[in-house]
Design a protein around this motif. Structure first.
Motif, PDB file in Angstrom:
ATOM      1  N   PHE A 130       0.833  -1.204   0.000  1.00 55.52           N
ATOM      2  CA  PHE A 130       0.000   0.000   0.000  1.00 55.52           C
ATOM      3  C   PHE A 130       0.865   1.250   0.000  1.00 55.52           C
ATOM      4  CE2 PHE A 130      -1.538  -3.289   2.825  1.00 55.52           C
ATOM      5  CZ  PHE A 130      -2.611  -3.731   2.100  1.00 55.52           C
ATOM      6  N   GLU A 131       0.232   2.380  -0.261  1.00 55.16           N
ATOM      7  CA  GLU A 131       0.931   3.648  -0.162  1.00 55.16           C
ATOM      8  C   GLU A 131      -0.011   4.614   0.556  1.00 55.16           C
ATOM      9  OE1 GLU A 131       4.035   3.823  -1.493  1.00 55.16           O
ATOM     10  OE2 GLU A 131       4.379   5.848  -0.730  1.00 55.16           O
ATOM     11  N   SER A 132      -0.023   4.542   1.869  1.00 55.90           N
ATOM     12  CA  SER A 132      -0.841   5.476   2.614  1.00 55.90           C
ATOM     13  C   SER A 132      -0.089   5.883   3.871  1.00 55.90           C
ATOM     14  CB  SER A 132      -2.196   4.874   2.959  1.00 55.90           C
ATOM     15  OG  SER A 132      -2.022   3.683   3.672  1.00 55.90           O
ATOM     16  N   ASP A 174      -1.514   4.918  -4.659  1.00 55.38           N
ATOM     17  CA  ASP A 174      -1.936   3.646  -4.079  1.00 55.38           C
ATOM     18  C   ASP A 174      -2.767   2.877  -5.096  1.00 55.38           C
ATOM     19  OD1 ASP A 174      -2.476   2.491  -0.987  1.00 55.38           O
ATOM     20  OD2 ASP A 174      -3.893   1.863  -2.507  1.00 55.38           O
ATOM     21  N   ARG A 199       4.046   2.229  -8.489  1.00 55.68           N
ATOM     22  CA  ARG A 199       4.008   2.813  -7.160  1.00 55.68           C
ATOM     23  C   ARG A 199       5.391   2.873  -6.530  1.00 55.68           C
ATOM     24  NH1 ARG A 199       4.097   1.133  -2.033  1.00 55.68           N
ATOM     25  NH2 ARG A 199       4.579  -0.961  -2.725  1.00 55.68           N
TER      26      ARG A 199
END
Lengths: 280, 171
Positions: A130-132, A174, A199
């Motif tokens: 993920f990318e958060s 994301d 990403r």
């Protein structure tokens, strides 16, 4: 013996059912049961902030000596740039006046009338898929789910979860994110999506470009305002590569976001949700 | 008993804190280890099955909250993984550092691939191989390397708890 085994199976299946119920109840982004998460996030918040400030201090002192070397070069470059900018600024003032007049003529509304709130990033995501990240403002500061998140350069993402003192932000790179976007030059509507492979390089992809649309490397992409999530006209980034697949009708492009996600520290949340709540 | 639960809860809180802050600095090529999973598997290798399963559930739910998606996915998978591993743990020779490394490696691969294949079938991204080779395998390797020291730490903590319980029940 048999009874013990049976009771174990019973406990296991009971827990699984309970967790499934919990998952179903918390799956919606604005579910009220999200309060459960405060058990973990509220006590963690001050500790995360503390570690963040300490690590920032350490990073600063390490970077200090490295930066002196580059600072001189940068200074000269910036002086040159400043001169250019002053010229541009004069132009901009003139255009601004003109723009105001024209807007009055067209009776256009100002775009960002919503209240904003500045936030610090206090924790990164813990998974690799993920990318958060976590910011240090929550429902106490009037943030609500789906509020757009920007910084000085452009669009960062949107708020996905709100806890009492902190919130989670899903960034536009994301894999779960998709943004309705518009090409600045040709005004065509496209969809910007996160991609698992891109990403890792901090990029995202532009999907469903119809074949009759002319796209060129260097074109700017901005939010379209078509969905209710993001206000119109926030800069997203620029196209750096166009990928055409053999035998497929449409093609896609790779977009470099204007925001550098690797060096993101402060963001601004536009409180769209709070305002909509008031209107209702 | 309450001391034991308190110790375990603070262990999970501490791991969550580490996972969300300090781990950023030991990232290698954008991949970071999953401390909560290692702690859960370590508990599974030393405790009885139900105790290990609930430890796994707690770690998994912590992971779910940190990631910020719907609660439950990692909760269930950690829970089941810990239960299964705890079924065979009496047969293992635990002084061998390869044992925790092996179990952590296989369970990371299984859990992450399961997660990704579900989101793959739901959304259909076409870069399955990339995710497995560049994200899941490095993460599993990294986890496996960290497995033994963390396993030692967790067993030490459990030994302390057992000793405390033993002396206090005797008195």
């Amino acid at each position: 013996m048999r009874r013990i085994f049976g009771s174990k199976i019973f406990i296991i299946s009971l827990v699984i059912i309970l967790v499934f119920v919990l998952a179903a109840l918390t799956a919606g982004e604005d579910s009220r049961l999200g309060v459960v998460r405060n058990i973990l996030t509220v006590p963690l918040n001050p500790l995360q902030k503390g570690i963040k400030t300490v690590s920032d201090k350490v990073k600063d002192s390490v970077n200090f000596f490295r930066e002196i070397r580059t600072a001189r070069e940068e200074n000269q470059e910036l002086k040159k740039k400043l001169q250019q900018m002053e010229h541009e600024l004069e132009k901009v003032y003139r255009l601004k006046k003109e723009n105001e007049n024209l807007k009055k003529l067209l009776s256009f509304k100002e775009q960002f009338t919503q209240e904003t709130v500045g936030c610090n990033i206090i924790a990164k995501d813990s998974g690799n898929l993920f990318e958060s990240f976590t910011i240090d403002r929550g429902s106490k500061d009037g943030i609500s789910v789906n509020d757009p998140v920007i910084n000085a350069n452009g669009l960062v993402g949107r708020v996905s979860r709100v806890d009492l003192l902190s919130s989670k932000v899903v960034s536009i790179i994301d894999t779960e994110s998709s943004v309705s976007a518009r090409l600045s030059k040709s005004r065509d509507l496209v969809i910007l999506r996160g991609d698992a492979q891109l990403r890792t390089e901090g990029l995202c992809r532009l999907d469903y470009i119809p074949p009759d649309v002319e796209v060129a490397v260097g074109d700017k992409v901005e939010t379209s305002g078509m969905s209710s999530l993001y206000p119109k006209g926030i800069i997203i980034g620029e196209i750096i590569q166009i990928v055409k697949n053999e035998g497929q009708f449409d093609y896609y492009a790779i977009v470099k976001p204007a925001v550098d996600f690797r060096r993101l520290e402060e963001v601004v949340v536009i409180k769209v949700g709070a305002e909509q709540g008031e209107q209702q | 008993m309450s001391k034991k639960i308190l110790t375990l809860i603070s262990l999970i809180y501490g791991t969550c804190l580490f996972q969300s802050t300090v781990l950023e600095f030991i990232e290698i090529y954008g991949v970071r280890p999953n401390l909560l999973l290692i702690v859960a598997i370590s508990a599974a290798l030393t405790r009885s099955d139900l105790e290990a399963a609930f430890m796994g559930l707690a770690c998994g739910l912590g992971m779910d909250i940190l990631i910020g998606r719907a609660l439950g996915w990692y909760g269930i998978t950690f829970f089941l993984a810990c239960f299964l591993i705890a079924q065979i743990n009496p047969k293992l020779y635990k002084e061998n550092p390869l044992i925790p490394a092996f179990f952590v490696f296989t369970s990371t691969v299984a859990i992450e691939i399961l997660y990704y294949s579900i989101s793959f079938f739901l959304k259909g991204y076409d870069d399955f191989a990339f995710v497995i080779i560049k994200l899941i395998l490095p993460e599993s390797l990294y986890n496996a390397i960290l497995a033994f020291p963390i396993f030692k730490l967790v067993t030490y903590l459990y030994k302390k708890i057992d000793k405390y319980n033993y002396t206090h029940t005797r008195l």
